[in-house]
Design an enzyme around this catalytic site. Structure first.
Site, PDB file in Angstrom:
ATOM      1  N   ARG A  84       2.721  -6.966   9.038  1.00 11.38           N
ATOM      2  CA  ARG A  84       2.040  -5.902   9.792  1.00 11.38           C
ATOM      3  C   ARG A  84       2.564  -5.811  11.221  1.00 11.38           C
ATOM      4  O   ARG A  84       2.672  -4.718  11.784  1.00 11.38           O
ATOM      5  CB  ARG A  84       0.534  -6.140   9.765  1.00 11.38           C
ATOM      6  CG  ARG A  84      -0.076  -5.854   8.384  1.00 11.38           C
ATOM      7  CD  ARG A  84      -1.477  -6.390   8.261  1.00 11.38           C
ATOM      8  NE  ARG A  84      -2.133  -5.978   7.021  1.00 11.38           N
ATOM      9  CZ  ARG A  84      -3.288  -6.479   6.596  1.00 11.38           C
ATOM     10  NH1 ARG A  84      -3.912  -7.415   7.298  1.00 11.38           N
ATOM     11  NH2 ARG A  84      -3.823  -6.062   5.465  1.00 11.38           N
ATOM     12  N   GLU A 106      -9.877 -10.670  -7.175  1.00 13.77           N
ATOM     13  CA  GLU A 106      -8.939  -9.544  -7.117  1.00 13.77           C
ATOM     14  C   GLU A 106      -7.894  -9.607  -8.230  1.00 13.77           C
ATOM     15  O   GLU A 106      -7.540  -8.581  -8.814  1.00 13.77           O
ATOM     16  CB  GLU A 106      -8.256  -9.519  -5.741  1.00 13.77           C
ATOM     17  CG  GLU A 106      -9.230  -9.141  -4.629  1.00 13.77           C
ATOM     18  CD  GLU A 106      -8.655  -9.328  -3.230  1.00 13.77           C
ATOM     19  OE1 GLU A 106      -7.459  -9.697  -3.119  1.00 13.77           O
ATOM     20  OE2 GLU A 106      -9.381  -9.118  -2.254  1.00 13.77           O
ATOM     21  N   TYR A 130     -12.684  -3.040  -2.716  1.00 12.96           N
ATOM     22  CA  TYR A 130     -13.167  -3.005  -1.330  1.00 12.96           C
ATOM     23  C   TYR A 130     -14.699  -2.956  -1.257  1.00 12.96           C
ATOM     24  O   TYR A 130     -15.252  -2.401  -0.300  1.00 12.96           O
ATOM     25  CB  TYR A 130     -12.569  -1.799  -0.602  1.00 12.96           C
ATOM     26  CG  TYR A 130     -11.106  -1.961  -0.220  1.00 12.96           C
ATOM     27  CD1 TYR A 130     -10.676  -3.059   0.539  1.00 12.96           C
ATOM     28  CD2 TYR A 130     -10.147  -1.021  -0.586  1.00 12.96           C
ATOM     29  CE1 TYR A 130      -9.328  -3.210   0.902  1.00 12.96           C
ATOM     30  CE2 TYR A 130      -8.799  -1.166  -0.219  1.00 12.96           C
ATOM     31  CZ  TYR A 130      -8.413  -2.262   0.528  1.00 12.96           C
ATOM     32  OH  TYR A 130      -7.083  -2.405   0.897  1.00 12.96           O
ATOM     33  N   HIS A 133      -1.644  -5.466   1.444  1.00 13.02           N
ATOM     34  CA  HIS A 133      -2.899  -6.195   1.241  1.00 13.02           C
ATOM     35  C   HIS A 133      -2.586  -7.638   0.839  1.00 13.02           C
ATOM     36  O   HIS A 133      -1.643  -7.881   0.091  1.00 13.02           O
ATOM     37  CB  HIS A 133      -3.728  -5.546   0.118  1.00 13.02           C
ATOM     38  CG  HIS A 133      -4.850  -6.439  -0.343  1.00 13.02           C
ATOM     39  ND1 HIS A 133      -6.047  -6.537   0.340  1.00 13.02           N
ATOM     40  CD2 HIS A 133      -4.914  -7.342  -1.374  1.00 13.02           C
ATOM     41  CE1 HIS A 133      -6.816  -7.425  -0.271  1.00 13.02           C
ATOM     42  NE2 HIS A 133      -6.157  -7.929  -1.308  1.00 13.02           N
ATOM     43  N   ASN A 144      -1.718  -0.171   7.365  1.00 12.54           N
ATOM     44  CA  ASN A 144      -1.182  -1.509   7.653  1.00 12.54           C
ATOM     45  C   ASN A 144      -0.332  -2.108   6.529  1.00 12.54           C
ATOM     46  O   ASN A 144      -0.188  -3.323   6.407  1.00 12.54           O
ATOM     47  CB  ASN A 144      -2.291  -2.460   8.130  1.00 12.54           C
ATOM     48  CG  ASN A 144      -3.374  -2.658   7.085  1.00 12.54           C
ATOM     49  OD1 ASN A 144      -3.237  -2.201   5.957  1.00 12.54           O
ATOM     50  ND2 ASN A 144      -4.427  -3.351   7.459  1.00 12.54           N
ATOM     51  N   PHE A 204     -15.217   3.914   7.836  1.00 10.58           N
ATOM     52  CA  PHE A 204     -13.856   4.275   7.421  1.00 10.58           C
ATOM     53  C   PHE A 204     -13.642   4.168   5.905  1.00 10.58           C
ATOM     54  O   PHE A 204     -12.562   4.476   5.413  1.00 10.58           O
ATOM     55  CB  PHE A 204     -12.823   3.390   8.148  1.00 10.58           C
ATOM     56  CG  PHE A 204     -12.995   1.903   7.931  1.00 10.58           C
ATOM     57  CD1 PHE A 204     -12.530   1.283   6.783  1.00 10.58           C
ATOM     58  CD2 PHE A 204     -13.637   1.131   8.887  1.00 10.58           C
ATOM     59  CE1 PHE A 204     -12.694  -0.077   6.586  1.00 10.58           C
ATOM     60  CE2 PHE A 204     -13.809  -0.242   8.704  1.00 10.58           C
ATOM     61  CZ  PHE A 204     -13.328  -0.842   7.541  1.00 10.58           C
ATOM     62  N   LYS A 258       0.841  -1.204   0.000  1.00 11.37           N
ATOM     63  CA  LYS A 258       0.000   0.000   0.000  1.00 11.37           C
ATOM     64  C   LYS A 258       0.880   1.260   0.000  1.00 11.37           C
ATOM     65  O   LYS A 258       2.094   1.170   0.224  1.00 11.37           O
ATOM     66  CB  LYS A 258      -0.912  -0.032   1.236  1.00 11.37           C
ATOM     67  CG  LYS A 258      -1.876  -1.227   1.231  1.00 11.37           C
ATOM     68  CD  LYS A 258      -2.734  -1.226   2.471  1.00 11.37           C
ATOM     69  CE  LYS A 258      -3.709  -2.395   2.466  1.00 11.37           C
ATOM     70  NZ  LYS A 258      -4.601  -2.381   3.645  1.00 11.37           N
TER      71      LYS A 258
HETATM   72  P1  DAT Z   1      -7.542  -7.156   5.516  1.00  7.89           P
HETATM   73  O1  DAT Z   1      -6.778  -6.062   4.823  1.00  7.89           O
HETATM   74  O2  DAT Z   1      -6.754  -7.773   6.633  1.00  7.89           O
HETATM   75  O3  DAT Z   1      -8.077  -8.187   4.557  1.00  7.89           O
HETATM   76  P2  DAT Z   1     -10.222  -6.046   5.673  1.00  7.89           P
HETATM   77  O4  DAT Z   1     -10.475  -6.660   4.339  1.00  7.89           O
HETATM   78  O5  DAT Z   1     -11.220  -6.307   6.761  1.00  7.89           O
HETATM   79  O6  DAT Z   1      -8.792  -6.476   6.228  1.00  7.89           O
HETATM   80  O7  DAT Z   1     -10.084  -4.473   5.515  1.00  7.89           O
HETATM   81  C1  DAT Z   1      -9.444  -3.911   4.401  1.00  7.89           C
HETATM   82  C2  DAT Z   1      -8.651  -2.733   4.845  1.00  7.89           C
HETATM   83  O8  DAT Z   1      -9.518  -1.731   5.379  1.00  7.89           O
HETATM   84  C3  DAT Z   1      -7.671  -3.013   5.964  1.00  7.89           C
HETATM   85  O9  DAT Z   1      -6.465  -3.586   5.507  1.00  7.89           O
HETATM   86  C4  DAT Z   1      -7.472  -1.650   6.548  1.00  7.89           C
HETATM   87  C5  DAT Z   1      -8.846  -1.023   6.402  1.00  7.89           C
HETATM   88  N1  DAT Z   1      -9.608  -1.155   7.654  1.00  7.89           N
HETATM   89  C6  DAT Z   1     -10.212  -2.265   8.137  1.00  7.89           C
HETATM   90  N2  DAT Z   1     -10.793  -2.028   9.315  1.00  7.89           N
HETATM   91  C7  DAT Z   1     -10.565  -0.720   9.596  1.00  7.89           C
HETATM   92  C8  DAT Z   1     -10.901   0.147  10.680  1.00  7.89           C
HETATM   93  N3  DAT Z   1     -11.609  -0.280  11.717  1.00  7.89           N
HETATM   94  N4  DAT Z   1     -10.450   1.430  10.615  1.00  7.89           N
HETATM   95  C9  DAT Z   1      -9.736   1.887   9.564  1.00  7.89           C
HETATM   96  N5  DAT Z   1      -9.399   1.123   8.515  1.00  7.89           N
HETATM   97  C10 DAT Z   1      -9.789  -0.168   8.526  1.00  7.89           C
HETATM   98 MG    MG Z   2      -9.563  -8.109   3.117  1.00  7.49          MG
END
Ligand code: DAT
Ligand code: MG
Length: 201
Positions: free
Chosen positions: A153, A177, A100, A166, A163, A108, A60
């Site tokens: 991470r 994806e 997403y 991805h 973080n 968020f 990212k």
């Molecule tokens: P991952 O990236 O571990 O697959 P995810 O698909 O649930 O996690 O979320 C995608 C991204 O969205 C994640 O890498 C960072 C952001 N994100 C997730 N939860 C968040 C939160 N509570 N506040 C801010 N950003 C968040």
């Molecule tokens: Mg995810």
């Protein structure tokens, strides 16, 4: 004897024609026998055809800015996975929205899109045995505060909104994806020189 070994190495390094099989392009595990193996009649030790699985990994914008691309690539190479696609891009908003889409209702979401389009991203497709599951473990918990040391991470970040990387979270997710981020032509089918040790188990 030497000539025989040389010929084998050359064969193993040779690129294979881009396969158009949906599975190979998409991240689903696909049973294939390599061209070199087929040509030589060589099979994996267990006589089970080569199983290839692919996943999308993306460094990212914060990871790119912090010059972490090399270290992240190194972890996947070191683990024995094979790089089959790589590009750097400013991610268009429509791609991010699709990527997403499951998070669209989250509070968020707007900030996530803003952050993901704030700088270049390095997108990769990695291939290997159970690469989807293994890469999720290597990347670590979504929230870096809960990510174990030793994960990307857990080693390089402290807040969920930054973080670093991805990783696709399932085979179906990886398929979706990869098709979203890469065209078939951007993915390379090739055999590592250690193919029989890392890819034909
Ligand atoms: P991952 O990236 O571990 O697959 P995810 O698909 O649930 O996690 O979320 C995608 C991204 O969205 C994640 O890498 C960072 C952001 N994100 C997730 N939860 C968040 C939160 N509570 N506040 C801010 N950003 C968040
Ligand atoms: Mg995810």
């Amino acid at each position: 004897m030497q000539r025989c070994i040389f010929r084998r190495v050359v064969q193993q390094f040779s690129f294979r024609e881009q396969e158009t099989t949906k599975g190979v392009l998409s991240g689903f595990p696909t049973t294939t026998t390599t061209t070199a193996a087929a040509a030589s009649g060589r099979r994996s030790k267990s006589s089970v055809p080569d199983v290839r699985e692919r996943t999308l990994i993306a460094v990212k914008p914060d990871g790119v800015h912090r010059r972490l691309v090399g270290q992240i690539i190194q972890r996947f190479e070191q683990r024995g996975f094979k790089l089959v696609g790589l590009k750097m891009l400013k991610v268009p908003e429509d791609l991010l929205t699709q990527h997403y889409c499951q998070l669209r209702s989250k509070p968020f979401f707007p900030r996530l899109l803003e952050y993901m389009s704030s700088g270049p991203v390095v997108a990769m497709v990695w291939e290997g045995h159970k690469v989807v599951q293994a890469s999720r473990l290597m990347v670590g918990h979504t929230n870096p505060a809960e990510a174990q040391a030793g994960t990307v991470r857990g080693d390089f970040s402290f807040h969920v909104s930054r973080n670093v990387v991805h990783a696709s979270d399932s085979l179906e997710g990886a398929q979706r994806e990869i098709q979203l981020w890469f065209t078939g032509k951007e993915l390379m089918n090739w055999d590592c020189c250690d193919q029989s040790l890392t890819c034909e188990l």
